[in-house]
Design a protein around this motif. Structure first.
Motif, mmCIF file in Angstrom:
data_model
loop_
_atom_site.group_PDB
_atom_site.id
_atom_site.type_symbol
_atom_site.label_atom_id
_atom_site.label_comp_id
_atom_site.label_asym_id
_atom_site.label_seq_id
_atom_site.Cartn_x
_atom_site.Cartn_y
_atom_site.Cartn_z
ATOM 1 N N ARG A 501 0.996 -1.138 -0.018
ATOM 2 C CA ARG A 501 0.228 0.015 0.000
ATOM 3 C C ARG A 501 0.916 1.494 0.069
ATOM 4 O O ARG A 501 0.405 2.206 -0.211
ATOM 5 C CB ARG A 501 -0.780 -0.025 1.228
ATOM 6 N N ASP A 524 -5.193 3.314 -0.998
ATOM 7 C CA ASP A 524 -6.148 2.712 0.116
ATOM 8 C C ASP A 524 -6.392 1.111 0.052
ATOM 9 O O ASP A 524 -5.597 0.468 -0.590
ATOM 10 C CB ASP A 524 -7.619 3.337 -0.031
ATOM 11 N N LYS A 525 -7.265 0.498 0.663
ATOM 12 C CA LYS A 525 -7.291 -0.948 0.885
ATOM 13 C C LYS A 525 -7.929 -1.546 -0.400
ATOM 14 O O LYS A 525 -7.947 -2.983 -0.702
ATOM 15 C CB LYS A 525 -8.366 -1.169 2.016
ATOM 16 N N ASP A 530 -4.455 7.135 -3.056
ATOM 17 C CA ASP A 530 -5.169 7.904 -1.962
ATOM 18 C C ASP A 530 -4.357 9.317 -2.132
ATOM 19 O O ASP A 530 -3.240 9.403 -1.761
ATOM 20 C CB ASP A 530 -5.068 7.110 -0.824
ATOM 21 N N SER A 533 -4.386 11.566 1.717
ATOM 22 C CA SER A 533 -3.548 11.336 2.981
ATOM 23 C C SER A 533 -2.340 12.460 3.246
ATOM 24 O O SER A 533 -2.043 13.039 2.205
ATOM 25 C CB SER A 533 -2.924 9.987 3.061
ATOM 26 N N ASN A 579 -2.178 8.783 10.505
ATOM 27 C CA ASN A 579 -3.351 8.303 11.115
ATOM 28 C C ASN A 579 -3.410 6.811 10.629
ATOM 29 O O ASN A 579 -4.547 6.087 10.429
ATOM 30 C CB ASN A 579 -4.623 8.907 10.736
ATOM 31 N N GLU A 580 -2.148 6.185 10.095
ATOM 32 C CA GLU A 580 -2.242 4.662 9.414
ATOM 33 C C GLU A 580 -0.934 4.323 10.069
ATOM 34 O O GLU A 580 0.328 4.821 10.241
ATOM 35 C CB GLU A 580 -1.968 4.854 7.918
ATOM 36 N N ILE A 582 1.253 2.323 8.769
ATOM 37 C CA ILE A 582 2.066 1.932 7.731
ATOM 38 C C ILE A 582 3.221 2.795 7.542
ATOM 39 O O ILE A 582 3.258 4.049 7.670
ATOM 40 C CB ILE A 582 1.063 1.995 6.239
#
Length: 677
Positions: A501, A524-525, A530, A533, A579-580, A582
């Motif tokens: 990702r 995104d998933k 995205d 972000s 906020n992720e 990753i």
């Protein structure tokens, strides 16, 4: 005002008077005084309405005194500071600004240049490159239709761009170079240029070419040494004289360890050398233990194949092999990517073997493609092709998110040739380039990528892209844009790495006089790019342990950060998503090389030739008064009187409307006051 307009105004006056007399002078029951008042007010109202409809206009001519322009271009590069010329620049500019006679005669504007050309506000003398040609060309474009003698304040040492001496033939205005530095030739040994590969394969030899130069009159001897850490890996004795001022050394070094290998090349300085910075230069080679092998299978000969080879092998980690279909079946397993150029029925065994070995493929189709065979040989795409051909151009899909793609001006590139028909892709895919005809998309993909269970495929529907590479060179004087585009496509298709990702792209090493950029993509998933972000990169200096956080800026379909503010050294980095949970980490090295420190003096002879080519004259910074007096006394630079003609309305429409409202309001109040309403 034209005669016709005057006649209309007279006619409007006559009609207004006639109507006013008819309304209030013929059988009117009001008193004589009121008839006169109402008649005048009605005349004003009617005449104003008619004038508003006629809209008479006058021609207004004004005269403007225009001074000749005097652009002043200031070298803001670090070499000015290295030659101790900052004070001379400051004093020269102050004299220009304080000379009232010069400022009365010329409209003076100030610009600075280094890497780029811009209006001058402050001077730092810290820019890492000098592009004199770009500065002169920009000034020439800016003042191409005006009288604008140009003052060029520089040391004449260019490190970037076209040769400004040979570009001067296109300059319309005279150029007056102001030379920063002196013309004295000092004794100096210098590494003029060092060429080597960026990559080498493990256990192989890689070539190094070094050009050494000497400035002086006496014979000298020195030693050239290449070191890696504390060990010398190459050394040789060199000698120079007044007649033999340069030497070219060609040798090879061994790639014995995987990873980034850093070296220092040095020619030992003489005792009386003034500038010893240019005696050494760092360079690096990334040693890898395997290459990306690309197999191109084609039955025909086509210019596209040559363009493919040139673009792919620009990166020395990649090799290209060409085979005919009958020769390729037994060797497919030796390659990471198989390119199939315009397949026909002779490719049947190749497609069968590709299916068994689960190989990544890139299919190129065109006018010689057998679509009846190709539609049945694979299940990813299908085209209802006809015997007619079509010329299509490309449009970049800005939402393409599989990997970062720079727009190289696809919509302005020459059209490609393809079979007319609808191309349908049945496998999960992303369209990178769409087909357009006369600027309108026809709904067909030109280039699309597919990924199924880790296997990567692509379809490129159009032949003649060799013209794209040629056009790229014409517009940018380099093949790099097209080659980078093909290189990124090959890098993606040749890899079996599963998609993450967060994908980060960076070089293993950078030179600090070049852009230091790291890019990233976040999905995104559903693996859709995205752009909402917030990405940050934390960079840590391995030696000082100092850690700095930079925000990454959104650029179309990828994020990017410029790290040119970092000094030379070794760094590790971590790219994280707000906020992720990753992140992605890596490392890079910045090699120290300041090209602006390589100069001993000004390039006086070249600046004099530039002045001669443009019918100007070169001056030293200490001769500011002579240059100012020459400009003031030059009778070719005179003020120009320009006339400017404007067409303006005789009466402003707002004033006419106001007059109409006032006349009608006055008539209403008078009638009301006299009981006539």
């Amino acid at each position: 005002m034209s005669t016709e307009t005057i006649l209309y105004i007279i006619l409007a006056g006559v009609i207004s008077i006639a109507l006013a007399v008819f309304m209030y002078g013929y059988r009117s029951k009001q008193k004589a005084s009121l008839r006169w008042i109402f008649g005048v007010l009605r005349f004003i109202t009617l005449f104003s309405i008619l004038i508003l409809l006629i809209n008479p206009k006058l021609k207004s001519e004004t005269y403007i005194i225009e001074k000749p322009k005097l652009p002043v271009l200031i070298d803001n590069s670090a070499s000015v500071g290295e030659l101790n010329q900052k004070e001379n620049v400051s004093q020269f500019l102050q004299k220009l600004k304080e000379n009232s006679e010069l400022n009365d005669k010329f409209d003076i504007s100030y610009y600075s240049f280094g890497n780029d050309f811009r209006e001058s506000d402050t001077l730092s003398f810290e820019e890492k490159n000098t592009n004199i040609s770009k500065a002169l060309t920009s000034a020439n474009e800016l003042f191409k239709n005006q009288t604008a003698p140009t003052i060029l304040i520089t040391d004449g040492n260019q490190t970037l761009g076209n040769d400004y001496e040979f570009s001067s033939a296109t300059f319309k205005n005279q150029i007056f170079p102001v030379v920063l530095g002196d013309s004295i030739k000092y004794t100096d040994l210098k590494i003029e240029q060092l060429n080597t590969n960026r990559y080498a394969f493990l256990k192989n030899q890689f070539p190094v070419e070094v050009i050494l130069t000497y400035s002086g009159t006496n014979p000298v001897n020195s030693e050239f040494v290449v070191t890696q850490g504390p060990s010398a890996v190459y050394r040789t004795n060199v000698s120079f004289s007044e007649n033999e001022t340069s030497k070219t050394l060609n040798f090879t070094l061994s790639a014995n360890s995987v990873g980034l290998q850093k070296y220092t090349a040095q020619i030992l300085p003489l005792a009386d050398e003034k500038n010893k910075t240019n005696n050494s230069k760092q360079f690096a080679v990334e040693v890898i233990d395997q290459a990306t092998n690309v197999l191109v299978i084609s039955k025909i000969t086509h210019p596209d194949l040559g363009a493919l080879k040139k673009a792919i092998t620009t990166n020395e980690r990649r090799t290209v092999t060409f085979k005919k279909p009958a020769e390729a079946t037994s060797i497919l397993n030796d390659y990471q990517l198989v390119m199939l150029y315009q397949p026909d029925r002779s490719f049947a065994a190749v497609f069968s073997e590709i299916e068994k070995l689960n190989k990544n493929t890139l299919v190129f189709s065109g006018l010689q493609t057998d679509w009846y065979f190709l539609n049945g040989a694979q299940d990813n795409f299908n085209k209802e092709a006809s015997n007619q051909s079509d010329n299509v151009q490309a449009l970049l899909n800005s939402n393409y998110g599989t990997f970062a793609v720079d727009d190289i001006g696809f919509d302005n590139l020459p059209p490609l040739h393809t079979a007319f028909g609808t191309l349908t892709i049945s496998a999960p895919n992303e369209v990178m380039l769409e087909q357009t005809v006369s600027g309108i998309t026809n709904g067909n993909p030109l280039l699309a990528t597919m990924e199924i269970n880790g296997k990567r495929n692509a379809i490129w529907d159009g032949e003649g892209f060799w013209r794209w590479r040629a056009r790229s060179f014409i517009e940018t004087e380099s093949f790099q844009n097209f080659d980078d585009f093909i290189g990124n496509l090959v890098q993606y298709l040749a890899s079996n790495k599963r998609r993450s990702r967060l994908e980060v792209s960076s070089e293993t090493f950078y030179y600090n006089n070049n852009p230091i950029k790291i890019s990233a993509q976040f999905f995104d998933k559903n693996y859709v790019f995205d752009g909402r972000s917030s990405l940050n990169i934390s960079v840590k200096d391995k030696e000082t342990e100092k850690q700095t956080v930079f925000p990454m800026l959104l650029r179309n379909n990828y994020y990017e950060v410029d790290l040119n503010s970092l000094p030379a050294g070794e760094y590790s980095y971590t790219v994280s998503v707000s906020n992720e949970a990753i992140s992605s980490s890596g490392s890079f090295t910045i090699l120290d090389f300041n090209v602006e420190q390589q100069f001993l003096n000004a390039d006086v002879s070249k600046l004099r030739r530039l002045a001669e080519n443009t019918k100007g004259m070169a001056y030293f910074a200490t001769q500011s008064d002579s240059l100012i007096n020459a400009l003031i006394g030059n009778t070719n630079y005179q003020n120009i009187e320009r006339s400017e003609q404007k067409v303006v309305p005789l009466i402003d429409w707002k004033q006419l409307l106001a007059l109409i409202v006032l006349a009608l309001a006055a008539e209403w109040f008078i009638r009301k006051y006299n009981g006539l309403i």
